[in-house]
Design a protein around this motif. Sequence first.
Motif, PDB file in Angstrom:
ATOM      1  N   VAL A 197      27.854   9.286  72.316  1.00  0.00           N
ATOM      2  CA  VAL A 197      27.139   9.972  73.392  1.00  0.00           C
ATOM      3  C   VAL A 197      26.712  11.347  72.899  1.00  0.00           C
ATOM      4  O   VAL A 197      27.483  12.028  72.209  1.00  0.00           O
ATOM      5  CB  VAL A 197      28.027  10.157  74.647  1.00  0.00           C
ATOM      6  N   LEU A 198      25.506  11.760  73.248  1.00  0.00           N
ATOM      7  CA  LEU A 198      25.070  13.142  73.069  1.00  0.00           C
ATOM      8  C   LEU A 198      24.899  13.766  74.449  1.00  0.00           C
ATOM      9  O   LEU A 198      24.175  13.221  75.293  1.00  0.00           O
ATOM     10  CB  LEU A 198      23.744  13.219  72.310  1.00  0.00           C
ATOM     11  N   ALA A 199      25.559  14.900  74.683  1.00  0.00           N
ATOM     12  CA  ALA A 199      25.460  15.604  75.964  1.00  0.00           C
ATOM     13  C   ALA A 199      24.704  16.910  75.768  1.00  0.00           C
ATOM     14  O   ALA A 199      25.132  17.769  74.987  1.00  0.00           O
ATOM     15  CB  ALA A 199      26.848  15.876  76.533  1.00  0.00           C
ATOM     16  N   VAL A 200      23.605  17.046  76.478  1.00  0.00           N
ATOM     17  CA  VAL A 200      22.762  18.242  76.375  1.00  0.00           C
ATOM     18  C   VAL A 200      23.260  19.283  77.374  1.00  0.00           C
ATOM     19  O   VAL A 200      22.999  19.192  78.570  1.00  0.00           O
ATOM     20  CB  VAL A 200      21.284  17.893  76.654  1.00  0.00           C
ATOM     21  N   GLY A 201      24.025  20.251  76.886  1.00  0.00           N
ATOM     22  CA  GLY A 201      24.494  21.332  77.747  1.00  0.00           C
ATOM     23  C   GLY A 201      25.811  21.030  78.427  1.00  0.00           C
ATOM     24  O   GLY A 201      26.153  19.874  78.692  1.00  0.00           O
ATOM     25  N   ASN A 202      26.543  22.095  78.704  1.00  0.00           N
ATOM     26  CA  ASN A 202      27.788  22.015  79.460  1.00  0.00           C
ATOM     27  C   ASN A 202      27.709  22.992  80.626  1.00  0.00           C
ATOM     28  O   ASN A 202      27.624  24.200  80.408  1.00  0.00           O
ATOM     29  CB  ASN A 202      28.994  22.370  78.579  1.00  0.00           C
ATOM     30  N   GLU A 203      27.712  22.458  81.845  1.00  0.00           N
ATOM     31  CA  GLU A 203      27.552  23.293  83.049  1.00  0.00           C
ATOM     32  C   GLU A 203      26.403  24.285  82.843  1.00  0.00           C
ATOM     33  O   GLU A 203      26.501  25.456  83.163  1.00  0.00           O
ATOM     34  CB  GLU A 203      28.872  23.998  83.372  1.00  0.00           C
ATOM     35  N   ALA A 204      25.318  23.751  82.288  1.00  0.00           N
ATOM     36  CA  ALA A 204      24.174  24.586  81.920  1.00  0.00           C
ATOM     37  C   ALA A 204      23.163  24.744  83.043  1.00  0.00           C
ATOM     38  O   ALA A 204      22.238  25.548  82.926  1.00  0.00           O
ATOM     39  CB  ALA A 204      23.474  23.994  80.692  1.00  0.00           C
ATOM     40  N   MET A 205      23.319  23.987  84.140  1.00  0.00           N
ATOM     41  CA  MET A 205      22.370  24.091  85.254  1.00  0.00           C
ATOM     42  C   MET A 205      22.985  24.691  86.514  1.00  0.00           C
ATOM     43  O   MET A 205      22.260  25.073  87.432  1.00  0.00           O
ATOM     44  CB  MET A 205      21.793  22.712  85.592  1.00  0.00           C
ATOM     45  N   VAL A 206      24.305  24.752  86.587  1.00  0.00           N
ATOM     46  CA  VAL A 206      24.947  25.190  87.824  1.00  0.00           C
ATOM     47  C   VAL A 206      24.764  26.700  88.006  1.00  0.00           C
ATOM     48  O   VAL A 206      24.914  27.473  87.055  1.00  0.00           O
ATOM     49  CB  VAL A 206      26.438  24.786  87.833  1.00  0.00           C
ATOM     50  N   LYS A 207      24.432  27.122  89.215  1.00  0.00           N
ATOM     51  CA  LYS A 207      24.007  28.498  89.462  1.00  0.00           C
ATOM     52  C   LYS A 207      25.116  29.519  89.258  1.00  0.00           C
ATOM     53  O   LYS A 207      24.842  30.694  89.012  1.00  0.00           O
ATOM     54  CB  LYS A 207      23.443  28.636  90.882  1.00  0.00           C
ATOM     55  N   TRP A 208      26.395  29.091  89.402  1.00  0.00           N
ATOM     56  CA  TRP A 208      27.450  30.082  89.211  1.00  0.00           C
ATOM     57  C   TRP A 208      27.703  30.418  87.742  1.00  0.00           C
ATOM     58  O   TRP A 208      28.449  31.351  87.428  1.00  0.00           O
ATOM     59  CB  TRP A 208      28.754  29.675  89.902  1.00  0.00           C
ATOM     60  N   ALA A 209      27.065  29.685  86.828  1.00  0.00           N
ATOM     61  CA  ALA A 209      27.170  30.020  85.407  1.00  0.00           C
ATOM     62  C   ALA A 209      26.152  31.113  85.082  1.00  0.00           C
ATOM     63  O   ALA A 209      25.214  30.922  84.310  1.00  0.00           O
ATOM     64  CB  ALA A 209      26.945  28.779  84.550  1.00  0.00           C
ATOM     65  N   GLU A 210      26.353  32.267  85.699  1.00  0.00           N
ATOM     66  CA  GLU A 210      25.340  33.331  85.682  1.00  0.00           C
ATOM     67  C   GLU A 210      25.042  33.877  84.294  1.00  0.00           C
ATOM     68  O   GLU A 210      23.980  34.452  84.073  1.00  0.00           O
ATOM     69  CB  GLU A 210      25.770  34.458  86.615  1.00  0.00           C
ATOM     70  N   SER A 211      25.960  33.719  83.373  1.00  0.00           N
ATOM     71  CA  SER A 211      25.766  34.278  82.038  1.00  0.00           C
ATOM     72  C   SER A 211      24.743  33.508  81.208  1.00  0.00           C
ATOM     73  O   SER A 211      24.203  34.065  80.255  1.00  0.00           O
ATOM     74  CB  SER A 211      27.092  34.295  81.267  1.00  0.00           C
ATOM     75  N   TYR A 212      24.472  32.237  81.592  1.00  0.00           N
ATOM     76  CA  TYR A 212      23.664  31.448  80.660  1.00  0.00           C
ATOM     77  C   TYR A 212      22.869  30.301  81.276  1.00  0.00           C
ATOM     78  O   TYR A 212      22.105  29.644  80.568  1.00  0.00           O
ATOM     79  CB  TYR A 212      24.567  30.866  79.564  1.00  0.00           C
TER      80      TYR A 212
END
Length: 428
Positions: free
Chosen positions: A161-176
């Motif tokens: 499996v290839l996973a593009v991003g980790n919690e990369a879309m959730v709004k509370w991940a304000e840093s990135y």
Amino acid sequence: MKLKVNILCAIIISMIMSSCNQNPKSNKDMQKGKQMTAKEILGNPNYLAISYGGYREKSRDSQPTIKELKDDMKLLSVMGIKILRTYNVQLPHASNILKAITELKKEDSNFEMYVMLGAWIDCLNAWTDQPVDHNVESPNNAAEIERAVALANKYPDIVKVLAVGNEAMVKWAESYYVQPNVILKWVTHLQELKTQDKLPKDLWITSSDDFASWGGGEDQYHVEDLEKLIKAVDYISMHTYPYHNSHYNPEFWGVPEAEDSLADIDKIHAAIERAIQFSKRQYDSVTNYMKSIGVNKPIHIGETGWATVSKGFYGPNGSRATDEYKQGLYYKLMREWTNTAGISCFYFEAFNEQWKDAHHPNGSENHFGLFTIDGKAKYPIWDLVDDGVFDGLTRNGNPITKTYSGNKKALMKDVLVPPALDEIMANR
């Protein structure tokens, strides 16, 4: 002459019987050499999954050695873990894991371990002193995807499996965090590489993110690009954390008035049961959204876990959710649910990692592991120690022993009862 014929017939029959007796072994060997696919291992209870980081020190500048990684792989393997999740390919960690697994497979033809390889995705100016721009992706993302592709092609027998991003879309991940169109762009790119025979065709592509990012939460996530992304991935990898929600969304966690008369231990068990139901509702919310846009594909749990130490929101002065006993209950019930339902659960996580909150040793992020850094088995897996599963294996040179020296009475002294529901509501 008749005697010679009989002898010849006997020899022929013996050869045929010998050949027949060898067939099962040959078939078994063929099965052993069979290349398993993501479709076959995900959701298969014989292929338990876990999130893995092998870091021992307070900084990721200190990379675990191949030997240390192999020691960890052996520990996880005897637990029935056969799928690991990693998070980025910027550092040598993931590629070294793949090297370690390759060496173990050469040393033991029966050794079996697969990887869900993560590619880290950021927005512009993430982790810098410059203002972040969530609408523009980091220029580093392209190289990260390129490295992930190279590793998937180099180790097709391991990377499934290839996973593009980790919690990369959730709004509370304000840093990135980035907008869904960025994840969609790279997922589409990887799917196209598969059609061009530039990636294995049976490699599954996904993104691993919070349940809300997959449409199970607020309406702000329900955008056209998310719909396109759900249609583009091979399956949905969603995260669910009732542990964190014991502070942020604690109604399910508080002891209701109807349970006031229960013994403390029963109140704790009831709270963990509600935590499992909380995760099931989040899983169902993603399922319902997916089906509402006309899609029906697998959903697996990319992350869920329970920390054992916290001096913050989840500790004695917070939700009182944190200890090894509750971790043990949650782990057991989560595995029972997901194994029965045909859901892969990449439980977070295998080992404690102190780099995650290096300035706060008692920060909960450092204490989600089923093992301590020095190789002590926490309460959820004490029974495996009793069964001798880890005999002869070590971590950091230490044999695997139990936390609290296996003294359950000592462990229970650190176990707190969740607050009453009316107490929670009064403090909100």
